[in-house]
Design an enzyme around this catalytic site. Structure first.
Site, PDB file in Angstrom:
ATOM      1  N   ASN A 124       0.996  -1.708  -0.018  1.00 10.91           N
ATOM      2  CA  ASN A 124       0.017  -0.194   0.191  1.00 10.91           C
ATOM      3  C   ASN A 124       0.781   0.857  -0.068  1.00 10.91           C
ATOM      4  O   ASN A 124       2.378   1.585   1.126  1.00 10.91           O
ATOM      5  CB  ASN A 124      -1.059   0.023   1.188  1.00 10.91           C
ATOM      6  CG  ASN A 124      -2.172   0.947   1.261  1.00 10.91           C
ATOM      7  OD1 ASN A 124      -1.286   2.218   0.685  1.00 10.91           O
ATOM      8  ND2 ASN A 124      -3.194   0.705   1.425  1.00 10.91           N
TER       9      ASN A 124
ATOM     10  N   HIS B 264       1.122   5.713   2.267  1.00 12.13           N
ATOM     11  CA  HIS B 264       1.941   6.500   3.225  1.00 12.13           C
ATOM     12  C   HIS B 264       3.140   7.664   2.247  1.00 12.13           C
ATOM     13  O   HIS B 264       3.368   8.416   2.767  1.00 12.13           O
ATOM     14  CB  HIS B 264       1.921   6.270   4.063  1.00 12.13           C
ATOM     15  CG  HIS B 264       1.305   6.188   4.842  1.00 12.13           C
ATOM     16  ND1 HIS B 264      -0.348   6.959   5.223  1.00 12.13           N
ATOM     17  CD2 HIS B 264       0.238   5.055   5.615  1.00 12.13           C
ATOM     18  CE1 HIS B 264      -1.058   6.987   6.061  1.00 12.13           C
ATOM     19  NE2 HIS B 264      -0.850   5.718   5.893  1.00 12.13           N
TER      20      HIS B 264
ATOM     21  N   HIS C 186      -5.649   3.726  -1.370  1.00 16.18           N
ATOM     22  CA  HIS C 186      -7.351   3.857  -0.685  1.00 16.18           C
ATOM     23  C   HIS C 186      -7.485   5.947  -1.276  1.00 16.18           C
ATOM     24  O   HIS C 186      -6.633   6.402  -1.263  1.00 16.18           O
ATOM     25  CB  HIS C 186      -6.917   3.686   0.997  1.00 16.18           C
ATOM     26  CG  HIS C 186      -8.176   3.780   1.009  1.00 16.18           C
ATOM     27  ND1 HIS C 186      -8.813   3.553   2.396  1.00 16.18           N
ATOM     28  CD2 HIS C 186      -9.175   4.481   0.260  1.00 16.18           C
ATOM     29  CE1 HIS C 186      -9.803   4.508   2.494  1.00 16.18           C
ATOM     30  NE2 HIS C 186     -10.249   4.527   1.508  1.00 16.18           N
TER      31      HIS C 186
ATOM     32  N   ARG D 171      -9.767   7.843  -0.692  1.00 18.25           N
ATOM     33  CA  ARG D 171     -10.339   8.500   0.541  1.00 18.25           C
ATOM     34  C   ARG D 171     -11.121   9.817  -0.910  1.00 18.25           C
ATOM     35  O   ARG D 171     -11.203  10.216  -1.324  1.00 18.25           O
ATOM     36  CB  ARG D 171     -10.365   8.802   1.074  1.00 18.25           C
ATOM     37  CG  ARG D 171     -10.165   8.058   2.130  1.00 18.25           C
ATOM     38  CD  ARG D 171      -8.787   7.920   3.872  1.00 18.25           C
ATOM     39  NE  ARG D 171      -8.567   7.005   4.280  1.00 18.25           N
ATOM     40  CZ  ARG D 171      -9.362   6.886   5.626  1.00 18.25           C
ATOM     41  NH1 ARG D 171     -10.555   7.710   5.510  1.00 18.25           N
ATOM     42  NH2 ARG D 171      -8.660   5.877   6.213  1.00 18.25           N
TER      43      ARG D 171
ATOM     44  N   ARG E  36      -6.815  12.892   1.216  1.00 24.02           N
ATOM     45  CA  ARG E  36      -5.434  13.354   2.135  1.00 24.02           C
ATOM     46  C   ARG E  36      -4.252  12.014   1.855  1.00 24.02           C
ATOM     47  O   ARG E  36      -2.987  13.205   2.338  1.00 24.02           O
ATOM     48  CB  ARG E  36      -5.982  12.644   3.551  1.00 24.02           C
ATOM     49  CG  ARG E  36      -6.181  11.395   2.926  1.00 24.02           C
ATOM     50  CD  ARG E  36      -6.940  10.541   4.592  1.00 24.02           C
ATOM     51  NE  ARG E  36      -7.653  11.080   5.127  1.00 24.02           N
ATOM     52  CZ  ARG E  36      -8.607  10.814   6.323  1.00 24.02           C
ATOM     53  NH1 ARG E  36      -8.182  10.051   7.690  1.00 24.02           N
ATOM     54  NH2 ARG E  36      -9.519  10.803   7.398  1.00 24.02           N
TER      55      ARG E  36
ATOM     56  N   GLU F  21      -8.616   0.633  -2.842  1.00 24.66           N
ATOM     57  CA  GLU F  21      -9.379   0.518  -1.648  1.00 24.66           C
ATOM     58  C   GLU F  21     -10.541   2.004  -1.596  1.00 24.66           C
ATOM     59  O   GLU F  21      -9.713   2.649  -2.305  1.00 24.66           O
ATOM     60  CB  GLU F  21      -8.880   0.540  -0.601  1.00 24.66           C
ATOM     61  CG  GLU F  21      -7.625  -0.744   0.288  1.00 24.66           C
ATOM     62  CD  GLU F  21      -6.929  -0.772   0.676  1.00 24.66           C
ATOM     63  OE1 GLU F  21      -7.415   0.010   1.819  1.00 24.66           O
ATOM     64  OE2 GLU F  21      -6.323  -1.793   1.574  1.00 24.66           O
TER      65      GLU F  21
ATOM     66  N   THR G 253      -8.397   3.315   8.646  1.00 21.29           N
ATOM     67  CA  THR G 253      -9.895   2.511   8.440  1.00 21.29           C
ATOM     68  C   THR G 253      -9.842   1.757  10.131  1.00 21.29           C
ATOM     69  O   THR G 253      -9.351   0.831  10.602  1.00 21.29           O
ATOM     70  CB  THR G 253     -10.072   1.331   7.444  1.00 21.29           C
ATOM     71  OG1 THR G 253      -9.265   2.523   6.063  1.00 21.29           O
ATOM     72  CG2 THR G 253     -11.234   0.387   7.047  1.00 21.29           C
TER      73      THR G 253
ATOM     74  N   GLU H 187     -10.888  -9.389   2.685  1.00 18.58           N
ATOM     75  CA  GLU H 187     -10.049  -9.035   3.363  1.00 18.58           C
ATOM     76  C   GLU H 187      -9.889  -9.015   5.040  1.00 18.58           C
ATOM     77  O   GLU H 187     -10.454  -8.267   5.371  1.00 18.58           O
ATOM     78  CB  GLU H 187     -10.165  -7.765   2.380  1.00 18.58           C
ATOM     79  CG  GLU H 187      -8.223  -7.162   3.714  1.00 18.58           C
ATOM     80  CD  GLU H 187      -7.644  -5.620   2.702  1.00 18.58           C
ATOM     81  OE1 GLU H 187      -6.642  -5.399   3.647  1.00 18.58           O
ATOM     82  OE2 GLU H 187      -7.718  -5.352   1.895  1.00 18.58           O
TER      83      GLU H 187
ATOM     84  N   HIS I  94      -3.830  -4.768   7.714  1.00 16.84           N
ATOM     85  CA  HIS I  94      -4.061  -4.258   8.410  1.00 16.84           C
ATOM     86  C   HIS I  94      -3.358  -3.686   9.563  1.00 16.84           C
ATOM     87  O   HIS I  94      -3.563  -4.860  10.215  1.00 16.84           O
ATOM     88  CB  HIS I  94      -5.916  -3.313   8.877  1.00 16.84           C
ATOM     89  CG  HIS I  94      -6.406  -2.077   9.734  1.00 16.84           C
ATOM     90  ND1 HIS I  94      -5.961  -0.668   8.675  1.00 16.84           N
ATOM     91  CD2 HIS I  94      -6.004  -2.030  10.597  1.00 16.84           C
ATOM     92  CE1 HIS I  94      -6.210   0.036   9.031  1.00 16.84           C
ATOM     93  NE2 HIS I  94      -6.279  -0.276  10.657  1.00 16.84           N
TER      94      HIS I  94
END
Length: 245
Positions: free
Chosen positions: A6, A9, A42, A44, A48, A69, A100, A151, A191
């Site tokens: 992922n 970040h 992801h 959003r 962000r 996602e 999440t 998932e 996660h």
């Protein structure tokens, strides 16, 4: 079993200064070159971290599995259909959360997913996964909807403060994975996973297909480099004896 990285970040760091770097697409390319089987992001509502432009560039440059996602909003459905990733993972999303915070409440979303969301993808080749807690009822409802995969939310396991708590969560994840597999769905997980808690998960939980890791991997990469960090996670996955029962 595949590692999907992922890159959210990487985009978070980029956005902190409003510059064009570090680029999550470049990071995705490094991760794949290091052995990752694909990339997760992801998008959003508040953008962000990942931006809409990032999504289209990732589609162009990612060679392996691309996992989008998203919250099941009409906006995200439209974007995902235009981008055509390999997989969408439907997740709960609230504006105030830092990340999440848990799986979908399947009883709450079931009718909407059945009547609005799943029909939107009938004419596509996009697979659907649902991000859910390892609850028997939720997994059953996911299967009833015709979900291609689930998932499993591993955050409760990752955040357990005692060994007893961790073992309890691993038991729940194991049972959930077996149930989903028996119902014909692929079993993904993610996660809160890191270099310390990944091995016990792989040892105890059967039928794992895609493991999604982001924040911990990007954080470790600040010290060890992205290439080396991806290989550290892959080493754990490749050298851990996996249960089949």
């Amino acid at each position: 079993m595949q590692l999907l990285v992922n890159v959210d970040h990487v985009a978070t760091l980029r956005n902190a200064r409003g510059e064009g770097y570090p680029d999550p697409v470049e990071a995705a390319e490094v991760c794949e070159q290091a052995g990752a089987s694909g990339i997760v992001f992801h998008l959003r509502k508040d953008r962000r971290h990942i931006k809409t432009d990032d999504v289209h560039r990732l589609k162009k440059h990612v060679n392996g599995t691309l996992d989008f996602e998203m919250a099941a909003t009409n906006e995200m459905i439209k974007i995902s259909k235009a981008v055509a990733p390999d997989l969408i993972t439907l997740v709960p999303e609230s504006r105030e959360e830092l990340t999440t915070e848990g799986g979908l409440d399947m009883e709450v979303v079931y009718d909407d997913f059945k009547n609005r969301v799943f029909p939107a993808y009938i004419d596509t080749d996009i697979a659907i996964s649902l991000f859910i807690d390892p609850n028997e009822e939720d997994i059953e409802l996911a299967a009833e909807l015709g979900s291609d995969a689930i998932e499993l939310h591993t955050g409760t396991y990752a955040n357990a403060e005692t060994e007893e708590g961790k073992q309890k969560e691993l038991d729940r994840l194991k049972a959930g994975a077996k149930q989903a597999h028996e119902l014909g769905m692929k079993v993904n997980a993610g996660h809160g996973l890191n270099l310390d808690n990944l091995r016990p998960l792989v040892e105890r939980v059967p039928h794992l297909h895609d493991i999604s890791i982001g924040h911990a991997l990007v954080s470790s990469a600040l010290y060890h480099g992205l290439d080396e960090t991806v290989q550290k996670f892959l080493h754990i996955m490749r050298t851990t004896k996996q249960t089949t029962t």
